[in-house]
Design a protein around this motif. Structure first.
Motif, PDB file in Angstrom:
ATOM      1  N   ALA A  34      -4.292 -19.276 -28.106  1.00 56.09           N
ATOM      2  CA  ALA A  34      -2.934 -18.848 -28.472  1.00 56.09           C
ATOM      3  C   ALA A  34      -2.953 -17.499 -29.163  1.00 56.09           C
ATOM      4  O   ALA A  34      -2.088 -16.641 -28.923  1.00 56.09           O
ATOM      5  CB  ALA A  34      -2.286 -19.894 -29.377  1.00 56.09           C
ATOM      6  N   GLU A  37      -4.178 -14.860 -26.212  1.00 54.25           N
ATOM      7  CA  GLU A  37      -3.386 -14.724 -24.986  1.00 54.25           C
ATOM      8  C   GLU A  37      -1.913 -14.448 -25.251  1.00 54.25           C
ATOM      9  O   GLU A  37      -1.232 -13.873 -24.414  1.00 54.25           O
ATOM     10  CB  GLU A  37      -3.517 -15.995 -24.140  1.00 54.25           C
ATOM     11  CG  GLU A  37      -4.906 -16.213 -23.563  1.00 54.25           C
ATOM     12  CD  GLU A  37      -5.300 -15.088 -22.617  1.00 54.25           C
ATOM     13  OE1 GLU A  37      -4.530 -14.801 -21.695  1.00 54.25           O
ATOM     14  OE2 GLU A  37      -6.383 -14.498 -22.827  1.00 54.25           O
ATOM     15  N   ALA A  38      -1.399 -14.900 -26.377  1.00 57.74           N
ATOM     16  CA  ALA A  38       0.024 -14.682 -26.668  1.00 57.74           C
ATOM     17  C   ALA A  38       0.188 -14.236 -28.115  1.00 57.74           C
ATOM     18  O   ALA A  38       0.802 -14.921 -28.934  1.00 57.74           O
ATOM     19  CB  ALA A  38       0.820 -15.959 -26.399  1.00 57.74           C
ATOM     20  N   ASP A  42       2.029 -12.174 -29.494  1.00 53.47           N
ATOM     21  CA  ASP A  42       3.391 -11.907 -29.953  1.00 53.47           C
ATOM     22  C   ASP A  42       4.236 -13.177 -30.081  1.00 53.47           C
ATOM     23  O   ASP A  42       5.338 -13.125 -30.624  1.00 53.47           O
ATOM     24  CB  ASP A  42       4.085 -10.936 -28.985  1.00 53.47           C
ATOM     25  CG  ASP A  42       3.370  -9.591 -28.938  1.00 53.47           C
ATOM     26  OD1 ASP A  42       2.823  -9.183 -29.981  1.00 53.47           O
ATOM     27  OD2 ASP A  42       3.363  -8.965 -27.856  1.00 53.47           O
ATOM     28  N   ASP A  43       3.734 -14.288 -29.567  1.00 53.94           N
ATOM     29  CA  ASP A  43       4.496 -15.542 -29.629  1.00 53.94           C
ATOM     30  C   ASP A  43       4.087 -16.313 -30.891  1.00 53.94           C
ATOM     31  O   ASP A  43       3.502 -17.399 -30.825  1.00 53.94           O
ATOM     32  CB  ASP A  43       4.233 -16.378 -28.371  1.00 53.94           C
ATOM     33  CG  ASP A  43       5.224 -17.534 -28.249  1.00 53.94           C
ATOM     34  OD1 ASP A  43       6.080 -17.681 -29.133  1.00 53.94           O
ATOM     35  OD2 ASP A  43       5.113 -18.302 -27.275  1.00 53.94           O
ATOM     36  N   LEU A  44       4.414 -15.755 -32.045  1.00 57.19           N
ATOM     37  CA  LEU A  44       3.992 -16.358 -33.299  1.00 57.19           C
ATOM     38  C   LEU A  44       4.705 -17.668 -33.624  1.00 57.19           C
ATOM     39  O   LEU A  44       4.115 -18.541 -34.273  1.00 57.19           O
ATOM     40  CB  LEU A  44       4.156 -15.351 -34.438  1.00 57.19           C
ATOM     41  CG  LEU A  44       3.225 -14.128 -34.327  1.00 57.19           C
ATOM     42  CD1 LEU A  44       3.448 -13.177 -35.498  1.00 57.19           C
ATOM     43  CD2 LEU A  44       1.773 -14.563 -34.270  1.00 57.19           C
ATOM     44  N   PRO A  45       5.959 -17.879 -33.207  1.00 51.96           N
ATOM     45  CA  PRO A  45       6.545 -19.212 -33.426  1.00 51.96           C
ATOM     46  C   PRO A  45       5.744 -20.318 -32.743  1.00 51.96           C
ATOM     47  O   PRO A  45       5.561 -21.398 -33.309  1.00 51.96           O
ATOM     48  CB  PRO A  45       7.948 -19.069 -32.830  1.00 51.96           C
ATOM     49  CG  PRO A  45       8.265 -17.609 -32.965  1.00 51.96           C
ATOM     50  CD  PRO A  45       6.955 -16.918 -32.710  1.00 51.96           C
ATOM     51  N   ALA A  46       5.266 -20.053 -31.525  1.00 52.02           N
ATOM     52  CA  ALA A  46       4.451 -21.047 -30.829  1.00 52.02           C
ATOM     53  C   ALA A  46       3.136 -21.260 -31.567  1.00 52.02           C
ATOM     54  O   ALA A  46       2.636 -22.391 -31.677  1.00 52.02           O
ATOM     55  CB  ALA A  46       4.185 -20.607 -29.395  1.00 52.02           C
ATOM     56  N   LEU A  47       2.557 -20.190 -32.088  1.00 52.48           N
ATOM     57  CA  LEU A  47       1.311 -20.312 -32.848  1.00 52.48           C
ATOM     58  C   LEU A  47       1.532 -21.139 -34.111  1.00 52.48           C
ATOM     59  O   LEU A  47       0.683 -21.966 -34.481  1.00 52.48           O
ATOM     60  CB  LEU A  47       0.770 -18.927 -33.205  1.00 52.48           C
ATOM     61  CG  LEU A  47      -0.511 -18.914 -34.043  1.00 52.48           C
ATOM     62  CD1 LEU A  47      -1.646 -19.611 -33.304  1.00 52.48           C
ATOM     63  CD2 LEU A  47      -0.905 -17.472 -34.401  1.00 52.48           C
ATOM     64  N   ILE A  97       8.160 -16.824 -40.091  1.00 51.56           N
ATOM     65  CA  ILE A  97       7.007 -17.356 -39.365  1.00 51.56           C
ATOM     66  C   ILE A  97       5.746 -17.213 -40.215  1.00 51.56           C
ATOM     67  O   ILE A  97       4.884 -18.098 -40.229  1.00 51.56           O
ATOM     68  CB  ILE A  97       6.829 -16.642 -38.013  1.00 51.56           C
ATOM     69  CG1 ILE A  97       8.068 -16.866 -37.137  1.00 51.56           C
ATOM     70  CG2 ILE A  97       5.594 -17.147 -37.299  1.00 51.56           C
ATOM     71  CD1 ILE A  97       8.364 -18.322 -36.844  1.00 51.56           C
TER      72      ILE A  97
END
Length: 429
Positions: A125, A128-129, A131-136, A181
């Motif tokens: 995570a 690969e992503a 910028d997707d800190l909410p998912a992290l 976040i």
């Protein structure tokens, strides 16, 4: 060397003491869903010196544990082994069998592959992503939940490395996160730090435990997570109590109670942190009040699972130890039995309660107390034996030092052979 039999020579080649060899054989039994026999070092000694012969089943089990064929150990069996219908196990000095067992026994996903897979998912995570800190943040919360719920299923040294690596991955992502976040991520770093502190304590690294738990408490305050602050303060009280620093133990317990949410969290701080301190200071009346209040909360609440949770088995354990400290042996034994009955067998909580019960029995029933402790050592491999239980074993050994019963002498021998949780070179036992 003609004075050595094949069985003894093979054990020495493995570098195992007799107690360790017994534990390895017991692990093979458990991997097959069987209860290990009550073999003692003295019995194994008689096997090795030809004074007694093991049964056919045990011959096969010891061969599997040693990574040898029965004939190589001079343990040819009469019924269960046939060289024409069973391929001999490879000669890997026990390693092949133990690895095969770990991947085939029930629940192997959690113990073998599930643990590192959690850290690997966090790593993917982050890479690969980014910028997707909410998912992290959501993944971090799931990781903390996994580690907490499965805390007791792993050897502390192994779990420590995984939790530490996961915390480092999250730490690298916090700087780029927006405030909301970032706070979620920092909160999970706090919970991971709390886990590291508890793992240090179970590895007998008290200064390390204090450092990680202090950081966890700091994160609890800065992220407005009172449950984290309360739990970390309770754990800090436990660390202070272990070094008999009662002033700081009481200070941490009181601070944790100030932040603990009502209900089960308050019962946890009362039973886990405040009660041991009051008992050690022989404030019996105050200790009784704490027991009464926490018992009342536990009677009306539902236990929470995992390392950060609290349940009846753990609560009864702390009450039993308090009674033991207050020299109320009969009450300690009764409550310890309740804890043993409520805890799943062979879990760390079950081990702790069993040893507290043995401590309560040591004066009036030394043979029974020693036999209980030997049962624990037969069932639990050394790497999974927490420092807290090791200290209980040492206390029991001292209490039984003058006992003349055979199990007490055997327990003393087993304790002398028990490796420390961390070797002098800093590696895990």
């Amino acid at each position: 060397m003609p004075e050595l039999t094949a069985l003894e020579a093979w054990r020495l080649a493995l570098g195992w003491s007799r107690p360790q060899a017994i534990r390895e054989v017991a692990a093979v039994y458990r991997s097959d869903g069987l209860l290990p026999p009550g073999l003692t070092p003295a019995t194994l000694c008689r096997y090795e010196h030809g004074q007694e012969e093991p049964g056919d089943e045990y011959r096969l089990m010891i061969s599997r544990a040693y990574g040898a064929r029965p004939d190589q150990l001079a343990l040819e069996t009469r019924h269960l082994w046939c060289s024409t219908c069973a391929s001999p196990p490879p000669l890997h000095y026990g390693q092949f069998q133990r690895e095969e067992t770990n991947t085939s026994r029930r629940g192997s996903m959690t113990t073998a592959s599930g643990l590192p897979a959690i850290r690997e998912s966090v790593q993917w995570a982050v890479s690969e992503a980014p910028d997707d800190l909410p998912a992290l943040a959501a993944l971090a919360e799931a990781a903390v939940e996994h580690y907490a719920l499965n805390y007791s299923k792993h050897a502390p040294a192994i779990l420590f490395g995984e939790v530490r690596d996961t915390r480092n991955l999250l730490s690298n992502a916090i700087a780029a996160a927006e405030p909301a976040i970032g706070q979620r991520l920092r909160r999970q770093v706090g919970w991971l730090s709390a886990l590291l502190g508890n793992l240090c304590f179970h590895l007998d690294d008290r200064p390390g435990a204090r450092a990680h738990l202090t950081l966890a408490s700091t994160f609890g305050q800065s992220t407005q997570e009172p449950a984290l602050t309360a739990w970390a303060s309770g754990a800090l009280s436990m660390v202070a109590a272990a070094r008999q620093d009662w002033d700081h133990a009481r200070e941490h317990a009181d601070y944790g109670l100030q932040h603990a949410p009502a209900g089960l969290r308050r019962a946890q701080l009362l039973g886990w942190a405040l009660l041991p301190t009051l008992a050690a200071l022989h404030r019996a009346s105050e200790a009784d009040d704490v027991i009464a209040e926490s018992d009342s909360i536990m009677a009306s609440g539902v236990g929470l699972p995992g390392r950060f949770g609290y349940d009846l088995a753990e609560h009864r354990l702390h009450v039993a130890e308090a009674y033991l400290t207050l020299e109320r042996g009969d009450r300690a034994a009764d409550v310890a039995r309740q804890s043993v009955a409520a805890a799943p067998e062979q879990t760390p909580g079950w081990v702790a309660a069993t040893l507290v019960l043995a401590l309560a029995e040591a004066r009036d029933a030394p043979e029974q107390a020693a036999t209980r402790a030997l049962g624990v050592l037969d069932l639990i491999p050394a790497p999974r034996l927490r420092a807290t239980s090791r200290h209980r074993l040492v206390r029991l050994g001292r209490l039984l030092d003058s006992a003349t019963v055979t199990p007490a002498a055997e327990l003393a021998e087993r304790l002398r052979a028990l490796p420390e949780p961390i070797r002098p070179d800093g590696t895990a036992a």
